[in-house]
Design a protein around this motif. Structure first.
Motif, PDB file in Angstrom:
ATOM      1  N   PRO A   1       8.551   1.165  -3.051  1.00 40.01           N
ATOM      2  CA  PRO A   1       7.924   2.448  -3.389  1.00 40.01           C
ATOM      3  C   PRO A   1       8.906   3.422  -4.031  1.00 40.01           C
ATOM      4  N   LEU A   2      10.192   3.232  -3.786  1.00 43.71           N
ATOM      5  CA  LEU A   2      11.199   4.136  -4.335  1.00 43.71           C
ATOM      6  C   LEU A   2      11.371   3.969  -5.845  1.00 43.71           C
ATOM      7  N   GLU A   3      10.912   2.859  -6.399  1.00 41.95           N
ATOM      8  CA  GLU A   3      11.004   2.630  -7.832  1.00 41.95           C
ATOM      9  C   GLU A   3       9.873   3.304  -8.615  1.00 41.95           C
ATOM     10  N   TYR A   4       8.799   3.626  -7.919  1.00 41.49           N
ATOM     11  CA  TYR A   4       7.604   4.135  -8.593  1.00 41.49           C
ATOM     12  C   TYR A   4       7.647   5.655  -8.683  1.00 41.49           C
ATOM     13  N   THR A   5       8.687   6.140  -9.354  1.00 40.77           N
ATOM     14  CA  THR A   5       8.916   7.572  -9.500  1.00 40.77           C
ATOM     15  C   THR A   5       8.000   8.142 -10.583  1.00 40.77           C
ATOM     16  N   ARG A   6       7.901   9.475 -10.608  1.00 38.46           N
ATOM     17  CA  ARG A   6       7.080  10.119 -11.639  1.00 38.46           C
ATOM     18  C   ARG A   6       7.608   9.784 -13.040  1.00 38.46           C
ATOM     19  N   ASN A   7       8.912   9.769 -13.202  1.00 32.87           N
ATOM     20  CA  ASN A   7       9.482   9.437 -14.518  1.00 32.87           C
ATOM     21  C   ASN A   7       9.095   8.036 -14.967  1.00 32.87           C
ATOM     22  N   MET A   8       8.918   7.146 -14.018  1.00 34.55           N
ATOM     23  CA  MET A   8       8.624   5.759 -14.352  1.00 34.55           C
ATOM     24  C   MET A   8       7.129   5.518 -14.572  1.00 34.55           C
ATOM     25  N   VAL A   9       6.268   6.069 -13.706  1.00 32.91           N
ATOM     26  CA  VAL A   9       4.861   5.653 -13.711  1.00 32.91           C
ATOM     27  C   VAL A   9       3.877   6.685 -14.249  1.00 32.91           C
ATOM     28  N   ASN A  10       4.314   7.898 -14.490  1.00 34.03           N
ATOM     29  CA  ASN A  10       3.376   8.935 -14.915  1.00 34.03           C
ATOM     30  C   ASN A  10       2.593   8.520 -16.159  1.00 34.03           C
ATOM     31  N   ASP A  11       1.275   8.593 -16.056  1.00 39.17           N
ATOM     32  CA  ASP A  11       0.354   8.280 -17.162  1.00 39.17           C
ATOM     33  C   ASP A  11       0.371   6.809 -17.568  1.00 39.17           C
ATOM     34  N   LYS A  12       0.899   5.951 -16.703  1.00 38.42           N
ATOM     35  CA  LYS A  12       0.908   4.514 -16.966  1.00 38.42           C
ATOM     36  C   LYS A  12      -0.083   3.809 -16.032  1.00 38.42           C
ATOM     37  N   THR A  13      -0.501   2.616 -16.431  1.00 34.15           N
ATOM     38  CA  THR A  13      -1.281   1.739 -15.564  1.00 34.15           C
ATOM     39  C   THR A  13      -0.344   0.667 -15.023  1.00 34.15           C
TER      40      THR A  13
ATOM     41  N   THR B   1       0.820  -1.213   0.000  1.00 32.49           N
ATOM     42  CA  THR B   1       0.000   0.000   0.000  1.00 32.49           C
ATOM     43  C   THR B   1       0.855   1.265   0.000  1.00 32.49           C
ATOM     44  N   SER B   2       2.099   1.167   0.461  1.00 35.43           N
ATOM     45  CA  SER B   2       3.033   2.288   0.315  1.00 35.43           C
ATOM     46  C   SER B   2       3.387   2.482  -1.162  1.00 35.43           C
ATOM     47  N   VAL B   3       3.582   1.372  -1.864  1.00 36.19           N
ATOM     48  CA  VAL B   3       3.863   1.429  -3.304  1.00 36.19           C
ATOM     49  C   VAL B   3       2.692   2.053  -4.055  1.00 36.19           C
ATOM     50  N   ILE B   4       1.484   1.571  -3.778  1.00 36.47           N
ATOM     51  CA  ILE B   4       0.306   2.069  -4.486  1.00 36.47           C
ATOM     52  C   ILE B   4       0.124   3.567  -4.243  1.00 36.47           C
ATOM     53  N   THR B   5       0.278   3.987  -3.000  1.00 37.81           N
ATOM     54  CA  THR B   5       0.121   5.399  -2.662  1.00 37.81           C
ATOM     55  C   THR B   5       1.171   6.246  -3.370  1.00 37.81           C
ATOM     56  N   ALA B   6       2.421   5.788  -3.367  1.00 36.58           N
ATOM     57  CA  ALA B   6       3.491   6.519  -4.043  1.00 36.58           C
ATOM     58  C   ALA B   6       3.242   6.590  -5.549  1.00 36.58           C
ATOM     59  N   ALA B   7       2.810   5.472  -6.139  1.00 37.19           N
ATOM     60  CA  ALA B   7       2.569   5.436  -7.581  1.00 37.19           C
ATOM     61  C   ALA B   7       1.449   6.391  -7.978  1.00 37.19           C
ATOM     62  N   ILE B   8       0.349   6.359  -7.253  1.00 34.03           N
ATOM     63  CA  ILE B   8      -0.770   7.255  -7.549  1.00 34.03           C
ATOM     64  C   ILE B   8      -0.343   8.706  -7.378  1.00 34.03           C
ATOM     65  N   ASN B   9       0.422   8.981  -6.342  1.00 34.30           N
ATOM     66  CA  ASN B   9       0.900  10.343  -6.106  1.00 34.30           C
ATOM     67  C   ASN B   9       1.817  10.826  -7.216  1.00 34.30           C
ATOM     68  N   ASN B  10       2.489   9.909  -7.867  1.00 32.16           N
ATOM     69  CA  ASN B  10       3.437  10.277  -8.925  1.00 32.16           C
ATOM     70  C   ASN B  10       2.844  10.176 -10.328  1.00 32.16           C
ATOM     71  N   GLY B  11       1.528  10.216 -10.414  1.00 25.46           N
ATOM     72  CA  GLY B  11       0.885  10.362 -11.720  1.00 25.46           C
ATOM     73  C   GLY B  11       0.442   9.083 -12.390  1.00 25.46           C
ATOM     74  N   CYS B  12       0.541   7.959 -11.696  1.00 23.98           N
ATOM     75  CA  CYS B  12       0.052   6.700 -12.258  1.00 23.98           C
ATOM     76  C   CYS B  12      -1.451   6.813 -12.531  1.00 23.98           C
ATOM     77  N   LYS B  13      -1.895   6.385 -13.705  1.00 24.13           N
ATOM     78  CA  LYS B  13      -3.316   6.467 -14.052  1.00 24.13           C
ATOM     79  C   LYS B  13      -4.160   5.571 -13.163  1.00 24.13           C
ATOM     80  N   ALA B  14      -3.663   4.368 -12.906  1.00 26.26           N
ATOM     81  CA  ALA B  14      -4.380   3.413 -12.062  1.00 26.26           C
ATOM     82  C   ALA B  14      -3.436   2.285 -11.695  1.00 26.26           C
ATOM     83  N   VAL B  15      -3.708   1.670 -10.553  1.00 23.82           N
ATOM     84  CA  VAL B  15      -3.058   0.418 -10.165  1.00 23.82           C
ATOM     85  C   VAL B  15      -4.149  -0.646 -10.150  1.00 23.82           C
ATOM     86  N   ILE B  16      -3.901  -1.748 -10.843  1.00 24.49           N
ATOM     87  CA  ILE B  16      -4.875  -2.836 -10.869  1.00 24.49           C
ATOM     88  C   ILE B  16      -4.266  -4.034 -10.141  1.00 24.49           C
TER      89      ILE B  16
END
Length: 241
Positions: free
Chosen positions: A86-98, A31-46
């Motif tokens: 959670p440190l891998e789920y940066t904005r550069n990595m996850v922004n606008d991705k699912t 849930t730390s990963v999911i929160t970080a990913a969403i905060n960094n622009g991830c469209k969705a986590v499934i």
């Protein structure tokens, strides 16, 4: 508002979560990963229960639209793009991705909570934001600790205590079950977090494979204001309103 706690994914009872607001916690680390990913622009986590389901679902996406993330026994899954750090789920990595995700404990707790009225994703890093959201909704809450391999996990328990404590600071008319009271008491006695979680088996596992940076990050309090919500099969941003 009444608050209850379920100690692990193995203990989720459909009757206990029906018509309730569920908050799923897997502090170390889903849930730390999911929160970080969403905060960094991830469209969705499934979230998916198995590796096979995750790989099958990826066939529905075009290349470049998605990332595969997750772990088994705290180690990145072979051929997946990202681990459960959670440190891998940066904005550069996850922004606008699912992100298509499967983990040992966290995604299991999420998928087993689908009978709830609403499902929010919580960690230490967004604890106060989750507390504020729950206060605003003002309905009965069940905090679901993912646990570790179906068993009670100290880290998830103190994280739930932090959220309960944050609610109690703002709202006095809250009814706590005994297990929720104890969760709050554990947090109040160990507000620095490390004095308690250093005794947890999952903490020891993470230390043994040199995940110290992940541990430090996941123990940070309320550095993110986003509250992810699991709705219609996807975890999406649900900013405070």
């Amino acid at each position: 508002m009444k608050i209850d706690v379920i100690i692990s994914a193995n203990h989720i009872d459909e009757n206990k979560i029906k018509d309730k607001i569920v908050v799923v916690i897997d502090m170390f680390r889903a849930t730390s990963v999911i929160t970080a990913a969403i905060n960094n622009g991830c469209k969705a986590v499934i979230p998916y229960l198995t590796i096979e389901e995750t790989l099958e679902a990826s066939k529905k996406f075009n290349k470049g639209e998605y990332l595969l993330g997750g772990e088994r026994n705290a180690v990145r899954i072979e051929n997946f793009d990202l681990s459960n750090s959670p440190l891998e789920y940066t904005r550069n990595m996850v922004n606008d991705k699912t992100v298509l995700m499967t983990t040992t404990n966290g995604t299991r707790a999420l998928t087993k909570s689908l009978g709830a009225k609403r499902i929010f994703v919580a960690a230490m890093i967004n604890g106060e934001a989750v507390a504020e959201k729950l206060i605003n909704i003002n309905e009965d809450v069940v905090i679901v600790n993912a646990g570790t391999n179906g068993e009670f996990s100290m880290d998830d328990y103190i994280c739930g205590g932090y959220i309960i404590n944050s609610i109690l600071k703002e709202k006095k008319s809250v009814q706590l079950t005994d297990i929720a009271k104890t969760s709050n008491m554990i947090y109040e006695s160990n507000s620095n977090i490390i004095s308690y979680v250093k005794h947890a088996s999952h903490y020891a596992l993470m230390k043994s494979i040199n995940l110290d940076e992940d541990i430090d990050y996941c123990m940070k309090k309320s550095i993110i204001d986003v509250v992810p919500e699991y709705i219609n099969g996807k975890i999406i941003p649900y900013n405070l309103d």
